[in-house]
Design a protein around this motif. Structure first.
Motif, PDB file in Angstrom:
ATOM      1  N   GLY A 115       0.835  -1.203   0.000  1.00  0.00           N
ATOM      2  CA  GLY A 115       0.000   0.000   0.000  1.00  0.00           C
ATOM      3  C   GLY A 115       0.868   1.251   0.000  1.00  0.00           C
ATOM      4  N   GLY A 116       0.293   2.337  -0.503  1.00  0.00           N
ATOM      5  CA  GLY A 116       1.111   3.544  -0.716  1.00  0.00           C
ATOM      6  C   GLY A 116       0.947   4.615   0.351  1.00  0.00           C
ATOM      7  N   LEU A 117       0.510   4.232   1.552  1.00  0.00           N
ATOM      8  CA  LEU A 117       0.274   5.261   2.576  1.00  0.00           C
ATOM      9  C   LEU A 117       1.546   6.057   2.894  1.00  0.00           C
ATOM     10  N   ASN A 118       2.653   5.356   3.078  1.00  0.00           N
ATOM     11  CA  ASN A 118       3.892   6.082   3.416  1.00  0.00           C
ATOM     12  C   ASN A 118       4.314   7.024   2.290  1.00  0.00           C
ATOM     13  N   ASN A 119       4.084   6.590   1.055  1.00  0.00           N
ATOM     14  CA  ASN A 119       4.414   7.464  -0.081  1.00  0.00           C
ATOM     15  C   ASN A 119       3.575   8.738  -0.029  1.00  0.00           C
ATOM     16  N   MET A 120       2.320   8.571   0.344  1.00  0.00           N
ATOM     17  CA  MET A 120       1.431   9.738   0.436  1.00  0.00           C
ATOM     18  C   MET A 120       1.886  10.669   1.565  1.00  0.00           C
ATOM     19  N   ILE A 121       2.228  10.092   2.701  1.00  0.00           N
ATOM     20  CA  ILE A 121       2.644  10.907   3.855  1.00  0.00           C
ATOM     21  C   ILE A 121       3.904  11.713   3.508  1.00  0.00           C
ATOM     22  N   ASP A 122       4.897  11.025   2.954  1.00  0.00           N
ATOM     23  CA  ASP A 122       6.145  11.726   2.600  1.00  0.00           C
ATOM     24  C   ASP A 122       5.931  12.674   1.424  1.00  0.00           C
ATOM     25  N   GLY A 123       5.162  12.188   0.468  1.00  0.00           N
ATOM     26  CA  GLY A 123       4.967  12.975  -0.759  1.00  0.00           C
ATOM     27  C   GLY A 123       4.266  14.292  -0.483  1.00  0.00           C
ATOM     28  N   LEU A 124       3.196  14.238   0.320  1.00  0.00           N
ATOM     29  CA  LEU A 124       2.470  15.480   0.620  1.00  0.00           C
ATOM     30  C   LEU A 124       3.372  16.456   1.390  1.00  0.00           C
ATOM     31  N   ALA A 125       4.148  15.911   2.321  1.00  0.00           N
ATOM     32  CA  ALA A 125       5.033  16.785   3.115  1.00  0.00           C
ATOM     33  C   ALA A 125       6.077  17.455   2.200  1.00  0.00           C
ATOM     34  N   ASN A 126       6.677  16.669   1.314  1.00  0.00           N
ATOM     35  CA  ASN A 126       7.678  17.238   0.404  1.00  0.00           C
ATOM     36  C   ASN A 126       7.058  18.277  -0.519  1.00  0.00           C
ATOM     37  N   ALA A 127       5.914  17.916  -1.110  1.00  0.00           N
ATOM     38  CA  ALA A 127       5.277  18.820  -2.075  1.00  0.00           C
ATOM     39  C   ALA A 127       4.907  20.144  -1.398  1.00  0.00           C
ATOM     40  N   TYR A 128       4.374  20.036  -0.185  1.00  0.00           N
ATOM     41  CA  TYR A 128       3.946  21.233   0.544  1.00  0.00           C
ATOM     42  C   TYR A 128       5.140  22.133   0.886  1.00  0.00           C
ATOM     43  N   ASN A 129       6.215  21.514   1.346  1.00  0.00           N
ATOM     44  CA  ASN A 129       7.365  22.315   1.796  1.00  0.00           C
ATOM     45  C   ASN A 129       8.228  22.824   0.645  1.00  0.00           C
ATOM     46  N   LEU A 130       8.343  22.025  -0.407  1.00  0.00           N
ATOM     47  CA  LEU A 130       9.222  22.436  -1.513  1.00  0.00           C
ATOM     48  C   LEU A 130       8.562  23.442  -2.445  1.00  0.00           C
ATOM     49  N   TYR A 131       7.296  23.206  -2.785  1.00  0.00           N
ATOM     50  CA  TYR A 131       6.679  23.991  -3.860  1.00  0.00           C
ATOM     51  C   TYR A 131       5.672  25.025  -3.358  1.00  0.00           C
ATOM     52  N   LYS A 132       5.477  25.080  -2.048  1.00  0.00           N
ATOM     53  CA  LYS A 132       4.644  26.117  -1.411  1.00  0.00           C
ATOM     54  C   LYS A 132       3.304  26.375  -2.125  1.00  0.00           C
ATOM     55  N   PRO A 133       2.541  25.326  -2.404  1.00  0.00           N
ATOM     56  CA  PRO A 133       1.225  25.563  -3.029  1.00  0.00           C
ATOM     57  C   PRO A 133       0.219  26.048  -1.991  1.00  0.00           C
ATOM     58  N   GLU A 134      -0.905  26.560  -2.464  1.00  0.00           N
ATOM     59  CA  GLU A 134      -1.999  26.900  -1.539  1.00  0.00           C
ATOM     60  C   GLU A 134      -3.058  25.802  -1.531  1.00  0.00           C
ATOM     61  N   MET A 135      -2.910  24.894  -2.483  1.00  0.00           N
ATOM     62  CA  MET A 135      -3.835  23.748  -2.516  1.00  0.00           C
ATOM     63  C   MET A 135      -3.107  22.617  -3.248  1.00  0.00           C
ATOM     64  N   ILE A 136      -3.364  21.386  -2.827  1.00  0.00           N
ATOM     65  CA  ILE A 136      -2.793  20.237  -3.529  1.00  0.00           C
ATOM     66  C   ILE A 136      -3.963  19.369  -3.982  1.00  0.00           C
ATOM     67  N   ALA A 137      -4.068  19.137  -5.294  1.00  0.00           N
ATOM     68  CA  ALA A 137      -5.177  18.341  -5.832  1.00  0.00           C
ATOM     69  C   ALA A 137      -4.648  16.942  -6.142  1.00  0.00           C
ATOM     70  N   VAL A 138      -5.212  15.944  -5.450  1.00  0.00           N
ATOM     71  CA  VAL A 138      -4.685  14.579  -5.552  1.00  0.00           C
ATOM     72  C   VAL A 138      -5.537  13.731  -6.500  1.00  0.00           C
ATOM     73  N   SER A 139      -4.857  12.960  -7.314  1.00  0.00           N
ATOM     74  CA  SER A 139      -5.533  11.968  -8.167  1.00  0.00           C
ATOM     75  C   SER A 139      -4.715  10.681  -8.122  1.00  0.00           C
ATOM     76  N   THR A 140      -5.127   9.669  -8.880  1.00  0.00           N
ATOM     77  CA  THR A 140      -4.438   8.372  -8.774  1.00  0.00           C
ATOM     78  C   THR A 140      -4.096   7.796 -10.145  1.00  0.00           C
ATOM     79  N   THR A 141      -3.099   6.924 -10.178  1.00  0.00           N
ATOM     80  CA  THR A 141      -2.809   6.169 -11.401  1.00  0.00           C
ATOM     81  C   THR A 141      -3.367   4.757 -11.233  1.00  0.00           C
ATOM     82  N   CYS A 142      -3.185   3.960 -12.295  1.00  0.00           N
ATOM     83  CA  CYS A 142      -3.642   2.551 -12.262  1.00  0.00           C
ATOM     84  C   CYS A 142      -3.167   1.827 -11.015  1.00  0.00           C
ATOM     85  N   MET A 143      -1.871   1.990 -10.719  1.00  0.00           N
ATOM     86  CA  MET A 143      -1.260   1.189  -9.669  1.00  0.00           C
ATOM     87  C   MET A 143      -1.975   1.383  -8.328  1.00  0.00           C
TER      88      MET A 143
END
Ligand code: SF4
Length: 376
Positions: free
Chosen positions: A126-154
């Motif tokens: 399962g990809g929970l850890n990827n989501m936890i790390d990914g959201l933290a990195n995306a938020y801190n690196l790219y300083k968005p005001e909103m993050i819109a999440v979608s999914t791939t096949c996997m």
């Protein structure tokens, strides 16, 4: 060989040289087994006859391979249409590289989108850890005001639950609890990019209108005179959206454009990279709940979104993009009817000019056809 370092021939000239001509002839004769040149010329002449023309125009159906892409592509398009929003695809990196390159090549603009970089272990556990790390990195690196999440096949095949994962990530402190993370499941093996567009836009509207995934009170609709506009997945959005805005402005109508990526895919070439530019703001999304009606171009991009908006009490007018004068007339008439405003004189004038220009070009085409086929 005719090609040498002293005299480099372009392919167009090079391939006329005898060596190449012989090579092409031999390839044709020994490997391609084409029809003889005489037969090809005979068919070419036949395509200019009346018999061929009649057969051609008698066709009643035409099937063309549709240019289809997978759902997350539509979701990435949607994310780019909102102000300071980063598209986050929960899944594998390769897919996301494809969305970025697809849009970057089409719009000739860098397109930002991150992935949770799921690999084999995430596919098993399962990809929970990827989501936890990914959201933290995306938020801190790219300083968005909103993050819109979608999914791939996997992520979809193993059944990752975005709602639960995002809540978990917030609990772990990846992003602040009140930070906006709308999401949409976009299984790539169902539908196409237009389905993904629909799911992602619905995800954003539901997030803001229905209480931000349980972190706020659902909004209460208080109808006003504004009109919402949704353009659908549009490869010509950069030009089209400007024209749509101009038409609403000529009317003097208040419009909320829901999903407008026309700025971020049309940034000036001044050497400065803009990760975010333009787009629908959060305040505009919230205000859109109160609109009197919503006009949608491209019905199949918005099937679920249209139903959801109608359930909120708005009239939904679905047009299949204003192709041609008749289609544009329907769009203009819809604005006039919904707003109660008169059709602007400028638009009437432009329509007259367009109809005259079309008549001229039709006469020109008719002349050409006459030259080809004689009197029809
Ligand atoms: S179809 Fe699936 S694997 Fe292929 S690009 Fe889309 S999400 Fe990725």
């Amino acid at each position: 060989m005719p090609q040498s370092a002293d005299k480099i021939l372009d392919h167009e000239l090079l391939f006329r040289e005898p060596e190449y001509q012989e090579l092409f002839r031999s390839k044709k004769e020994n490997f391609e087994f084409n029809h003889a040149d005489v037969k090809v010329a005979e068919i070419r002449d036949w395509t200019k006859t009346k018999e061929y023309k009649d057969k051609n125009f008698a066709r009643e159906a035409l099937t063309v391979n549709p240019a289809k892409a997978c759902q997350p592509l539509g979701a990435v398009y949607v994310a780019n249409g909102f102000a300071k929003t980063l598209s986050f695809v929960h899944g594998s990196q390769g897919c996301v590289a494809y969305y970025r390159s697809h849009f970057s090549r089409h719009f000739k603009e860098p397109t930002s989108c991150v992935s949770s970089s799921m690999t084999e272990d995430a596919a098993v556990f399962g990809g929970l850890n990827n989501m936890i790390d990914g959201l933290a990195n995306a938020y801190n690196l790219y300083k968005p005001e909103m993050i819109a999440v979608s999914t791939t096949c996997m992520a979809e095949v193993i059944g990752d639950d975005l709602d639960a994962f995002i809540k978990n990530s917030k609990q772990k402190g990846s992003v602040p609890a009140e930070f906006d993370v709308p999401f949409a499941h976009t299984p790539a093996f169902v539908g196409s990019h237009v389905t993904g567009y629909d799911n992602a836009l619905l995800g954003v509207l539901k997030h803001f209108w229905d209480g931000k995934a349980g972190t706020a009170e659902p909004l209460v609709r208080s109808p006003d005179e504004s009109i919402n506009f949704i353009g659908g997945f549009d490869g010509f959005v950069v030009g089209n959206m400007k024209e749509v805005r101009r038409i609403f402005e000529l009317f003097g109508a208040k419009v909320n454009i829901l999903c407008d990526p026309s700025e971020v895919w049309n940034t000036p070439t001044d050497g400065e990279f803009r990760m975010y530019d333009g787009g629908t703001t959060k305040a505009e999304v919230e205000a859109a709940l109160n609109a009197k009606a919503t006009i949608i171009f491209q019905e199949y991009c918005c099937e679920k979104t249209a139903r959801y908006i109608a359930e909120k009490g708005q009239e939904v007018v679905v047009l299949n993009a204003p192709v041609g004068v008749a289609g544009t007339d329907r769009f203009i008439m819809a604005i006039a009817r919904l707003t109660g405003l008169p059709i602007p004189a400028q638009l009437e004038k432009e329509r007259g000019q367009l109809v005259d220009a079309l008549a001229d070009s039709q006469a020109h085409l008719h002349g050409k056809r006459y030259a080809l086929y004689g009197d029809p």
